[in-house]
Each structure stands twice: as structure tokens, then as C-alpha cells.
Design an enzyme around this catalytic site. Sequence first.
Site, mmCIF file in Angstrom:
data_model
loop_
_atom_site.group_PDB
_atom_site.id
_atom_site.type_symbol
_atom_site.label_atom_id
_atom_site.label_comp_id
_atom_site.label_asym_id
_atom_site.label_seq_id
_atom_site.Cartn_x
_atom_site.Cartn_y
_atom_site.Cartn_z
ATOM 1 N N ASP A 98 -37.010 7.765 21.422
ATOM 2 C CA ASP A 98 -35.863 6.950 20.521
ATOM 3 C C ASP A 98 -34.441 7.365 21.213
ATOM 4 O OD1 ASP A 98 -36.212 6.792 16.904
ATOM 5 O OD2 ASP A 98 -34.738 6.001 18.412
ATOM 6 N N ASP A 194 -32.438 2.480 18.908
ATOM 7 C CA ASP A 194 -32.047 2.530 17.445
ATOM 8 C C ASP A 194 -30.766 1.477 17.264
ATOM 9 O OD1 ASP A 194 -29.763 4.406 15.736
ATOM 10 O OD2 ASP A 194 -31.824 4.338 15.166
ATOM 11 N N GLU A 253 -34.834 -1.669 17.377
ATOM 12 C CA GLU A 253 -34.639 -1.842 16.136
ATOM 13 C C GLU A 253 -33.404 -2.500 15.568
ATOM 14 O OE1 GLU A 253 -33.510 1.004 11.960
ATOM 15 O OE2 GLU A 253 -32.559 1.282 13.965
ATOM 16 N N HIS A 326 -39.246 6.683 9.353
ATOM 17 C CA HIS A 326 -38.604 7.857 8.785
ATOM 18 C C HIS A 326 -37.468 7.338 7.878
ATOM 19 C CE1 HIS A 326 -36.443 6.200 12.006
ATOM 20 N NE2 HIS A 326 -35.356 6.935 11.650
ATOM 21 N N ASP A 327 -37.115 6.132 7.751
ATOM 22 C CA ASP A 327 -36.231 5.537 6.893
ATOM 23 C C ASP A 327 -36.694 4.823 5.601
ATOM 24 O OD1 ASP A 327 -34.294 4.311 9.693
ATOM 25 O OD2 ASP A 327 -34.014 6.166 8.670
HETATM 26 O O1 TEU Z 1 -31.593 3.106 10.995
HETATM 27 C C1 TEU Z 1 -30.721 1.906 10.820
HETATM 28 C C2 TEU Z 1 -30.590 1.386 9.401
HETATM 29 O O2 TEU Z 1 -30.325 0.359 9.415
HETATM 30 C C3 TEU Z 1 -31.298 2.285 8.502
HETATM 31 O O3 TEU Z 1 -30.433 3.419 8.228
HETATM 32 C C4 TEU Z 1 -31.130 1.471 7.017
HETATM 33 O O4 TEU Z 1 -29.942 1.253 6.669
HETATM 34 C C5 TEU Z 1 -31.829 2.039 5.935
HETATM 35 O O5 TEU Z 1 -31.706 3.455 5.892
HETATM 36 C C6 TEU Z 1 -33.071 1.699 5.760
HETATM 37 O O6 TEU Z 1 -33.176 0.939 4.740
HETATM 38 C C7 TEU Z 1 -31.328 3.711 12.185
HETATM 39 C C8 TEU Z 1 -32.332 5.201 12.127
HETATM 40 O O7 TEU Z 1 -33.506 4.515 12.154
HETATM 41 C C9 TEU Z 1 -31.780 5.996 11.091
HETATM 42 O O8 TEU Z 1 -32.577 7.011 10.890
HETATM 43 C C10 TEU Z 1 -30.458 6.137 11.250
HETATM 44 O O9 TEU Z 1 -29.904 6.870 10.357
HETATM 45 C C11 TEU Z 1 -29.457 5.023 11.655
HETATM 46 O O10 TEU Z 1 -30.296 3.938 12.415
HETATM 47 C C12 TEU Z 1 -28.084 5.536 12.470
HETATM 48 O O11 TEU Z 1 -28.478 6.254 13.514
#
Ligand code: TEU
Length: 552
Positions: A98, A194, A253, A326-327
Site C-alpha cells: 500500500d 491510496d 483507491e 480496513h475502512d
Molecule cells: O481511505 C480513503 C477514504 O476515502 C476513506 O477514508 C473514507 O473516507 C472512509 O473511511 C470510508 O468510507 C484511504 C485509506 O483507506 C484510509 O484508511 C485512510 O484513512 C485514508 O485514505 C487517508 O489515507
Amino acid sequence: MTEPWWKRAVVYQIWPRSFADSDGDGIGDLKGIEQRLDYLAGLGVDVLWLSPFYPSPQDDYGYDVSDYTDVDPMFGTLADFDALLAAVHDRGMRMIVDVVLNHTSDRHPWFVESRSSPDNPKRDWYWWRREPNNWRSFFSEPAWTRDERTGEYYLHLFAASQPDLNWENPQVRQALYAMLRWWLDRGVDGFRMDVINMISKDPALPDGWVPPGETLGHGFPHFLYGPKIHDYLQEMHREVFAGRDSTYLVVGEMPGAQVEQAVKYTDPARGEVDMVFQFDHVGLDYGPGGKYDVAPFDLRALKASFGHWQTGLAEVGWNSLYWDNHDQPRIVSRWGDDSDAWRVASAKALATLLHLHRGTPYVYQGDELAMTNYPFTSLDQVVDIEGVNFVREARAKGHTDDAILAGIRAHGRDNARTPMQWDAGGQAGFTTGTPWLPVNPNHTTVNAADQVDDPDSVFAHYQRLIRLRHEEPVVALGDFTMLLDDHPQVYAFTRLLDDVEMLVMVNVSSSDASAPLDDADVWSGADVVLGEPYRPTMAPWEQRVLRRAVDG
Ligand code: TEU
């Protein structure tokens, strides 16, 4: 033309902090992952996606990187990384890492230099302005922070400790390309990038639309599909991958990406990325208040969304397929049924539904065990920065803790981040110490040890689905056709390749469903690949995958 390997592959995402702890400090690490590689090889996955493990203050658990070419001591060393990668390759698997290219940590030397003075050569490596615009960050606060030292403001679409890099500056781009080449030289098989669709901003940084009753504006139109996004992706592809004979996997992403954009991003002829993570479906149960304002799930909306993406990238481009990461909250709790009665059946049904679409499936650690959301009882248990900031803002707006807790329980990111459940033991076999985040109490019944040798387990079902993608070309490459678009309970579609047609039907509900097909007669005698033979009714969470020969 031979299809790239990743069109038949299944990717497994590892969020290192919560996967496996080898030294008892309560935090997962690289050695812990290496110790569990036979489990992953046994599952049958082809690629491991390793979420950030780089040195980081951990404000956003690694997505705030302070050194791009090393390993955070809590996760191990570069030697541990090399040993892990070698062990992955020895088992015939690949590993992508990542990379966070839109922003760094505010502790990264680049930003430390940049904030030191307006004349510093790295000042323009980030976005500095005397006056901020009105943008809101993704973490419920202004997207600009005033730096006392110089009195100027810097941009951060996420946390204040995650300042955005200025990709307008070619030095920034070249420094990142060199870093990416460094990891390729170390043997990695590709990248998960990311929020890569946010790297190009409208240089005028215009104010965003302010929703009624709000003070901050939504800047999305000015950075989610910026003027130079395709130029930057093509330049990166040339600068990083040119002259390399391996076929790498690059998944971007891209929150907010639309189908038309994804066709351009993933068109092999354009040399940008191989596939994107789009967010259409993960917002289907968001209410007008956003992510933590939970709205009812409607299967027809999901069919409309997936159908749109399946059709949109049928000719050019390629889809990624995911429920979790993880989100996101755990899918079996979100759109399945995590009660003891239906957890296993609904987890299997949702896996079949996802894995048999056209695209590359992603398994998030624990999905293959039907791990569920965590039973949060108090807002004090929230540790994820997005959740913590949301709680603070929601309280300031006068929302009750009960209402806020309901949103966190349903959609909080911490749900996905509880330790991996390896066995029914004290800390679920995750650590011999005290886990950084509590283990889900249901690990006594939901764990790998109980499932790896059980042919009726969710783990075994994932093995079957992954084997199917490896052995059945129609699964990897077949054309997709949606059926029963308006059926509120049953998700049905066909896949067709040459003289093989496959029917997939899944009852996505905890109640009986009637689902007669117009051409039922052609499926009555078909081979049963998974589940039950065809009949016009389906039991709760019942699934059937049938195959028949057709005139090519
Ligand atoms: O996530 C991007 C993102 O859009 C998410 O944060 C989203 O807003 C939400 O959590 C999901 O609905 C990426 C990574 O996957 C995330 O873990 C990071 O916090 C973010 O970018 C910033 O690097």
C-alpha cells in the site's frame, strides 16, 4: 491475447496491526504474518495486499507515513520484510504494498523542511496559502491548518497530521516515482495506491458548496477528478514501470470515481492503473447525514450499482470486487445476518455473490471466517481518527451519544480493525500480550482453528470459490448479465464464456423467497457447481451456482 494474471487472481488484504503478533507486544507485525502464510496458501489466495507498515506516528494507523522506504519498528525491520516477501514467493503467491502518495505524515522530513520557512526549497512540496478556502476534510474538520511558525495555512484532505503533497511540483512526483521503483527493485509485485484520484487539485483551490446548516464546504469537484489526473497517472506508469518485464498489479483507491472515469483509468492502452476501488456500493446505506447516518439497505440498489459497473467495464477496463476493507464495517453484520442462526449461511451467500462477478475479488482479513462487527457499548471505545473526530463534531451539533453510538456500531472503521481471530483462546491466538484493540468476544465461536479442517465452514466455502475462479474460465472472463433486477430478496445473474453458461442465484435475506426464472427449464438439468439445484423458491441465504453447456 493472453489475459493478465490478475484477471484470475484473488487478493487478500492484510492490515498488519491486527493480523498476527509474533513478539507479544499486542500489535501485529511482519514476522506474525510470515508465521501465518501457510494458512493463506491453504485458503488459496494469489496475492497479499499489505496495508501500510512504514514508519509512522500512527495517527491514522500508518496512512500517515513519515518514511517511505523503511519498516516501522513496531512491525519489524526491512530484513523482516524481505524474509516475508521471499516466503510469499516461495509459496507461489505475490505481494503488493500500500503506498500513500497523496499526503505524508507531518513528521515526514519533507514536511518538516517545508514548514520551516516560506523560503525553504521544499515549501512548494505541499499546499501553503495565506488564506484557506472553505473545504471540509474527510475527518470532520477544516481541511486547512494554520502553522504558527509562518502564519500560513497548509492543506490536508484528511487529518491535520496528513498534509497533502503538491503534485504540481515535478520534484515531488520524481521523488515518489523513485520510491516506487525502490520497492519494485526489492521484489514487490505491485501497489495499492491510496486515494490516488485526489493527487490533482484545481490549482485555483476554489471554495466548495456549503450544505444548509453547515459552515464548511465540499471541495470534491475540485480534487476528486483534477485537471491533470490522467497525465500524472500516465507519467507515473512510464517512470515507474517502463523497461520492467514483469506484469505488476496496480489498484487505485478512488473515492467518488465514476464508471466513465474508471474506463479511462483501467483501459490497458492508456497505461494508468489496472483496476480501481470505487465507492458506489459502500455508500448505499448512508443517510443524508453521511456515513454514520445509517439508512436501510435495499438489495435492488446494490444490483443497480454492481450492474452499472459490470456493464460499464464490460468492454474496456476491469473491476475490483470488494465488500470489506480496513475502512468498512464487516459485511456479514452490514448486509448479512450475524445472528448465530444465519451468520455462516449469510457469509457464504455474500461471498458467492461477490466472487462470481466479473472482476478481481478482494478478501479482507477475517471475511473468510465470517468475522463480525464489534459490540461497542461506549463512544470511549472508539480509537479510529475518523470516528473520534466524527463523535466530537456530532456531539458539538447536539446529537445524543446513543444516536452517535448507533452510527459507530454500524459503520465505524474500528469494526474492521479488531484482532484476527485465530482460535478460541484468551486473545484469540492473536497475541500472547494485551491486544492494542480488544478482541471480539465471539472469537470463542468465530475463529480459524475451528474452520480450517471443517468442510462446512465459511473458510472452506472461500476455498471453493477461489478454486472455482482458478479452474473455471467463465468465472474469470465470462460476460455478465443481471437477472431479476427488481427482486427485493434474490440477486441473480449469469456468466457466459464460449459454450459455457453459469447461473448464480442468492437469496440475500433471512426469509424464504420465491424466484421463478423465465427460462427455468434450461436450468432444471444443469450441473450443480455450488449449493442447491434449481427450483422456483429459495430458503433464507440459499445460494445456487449452476453450469450448462450452450451452443458457443
Ligand atoms: O481511505 C480513503 C477514504 O476515502 C476513506 O477514508 C473514507 O473516507 C472512509 O473511511 C470510508 O468510507 C484511504 C485509506 O483507506 C484510509 O484508511 C485512510 O484513512 C485514508 O485514505 C487517508 O489515507
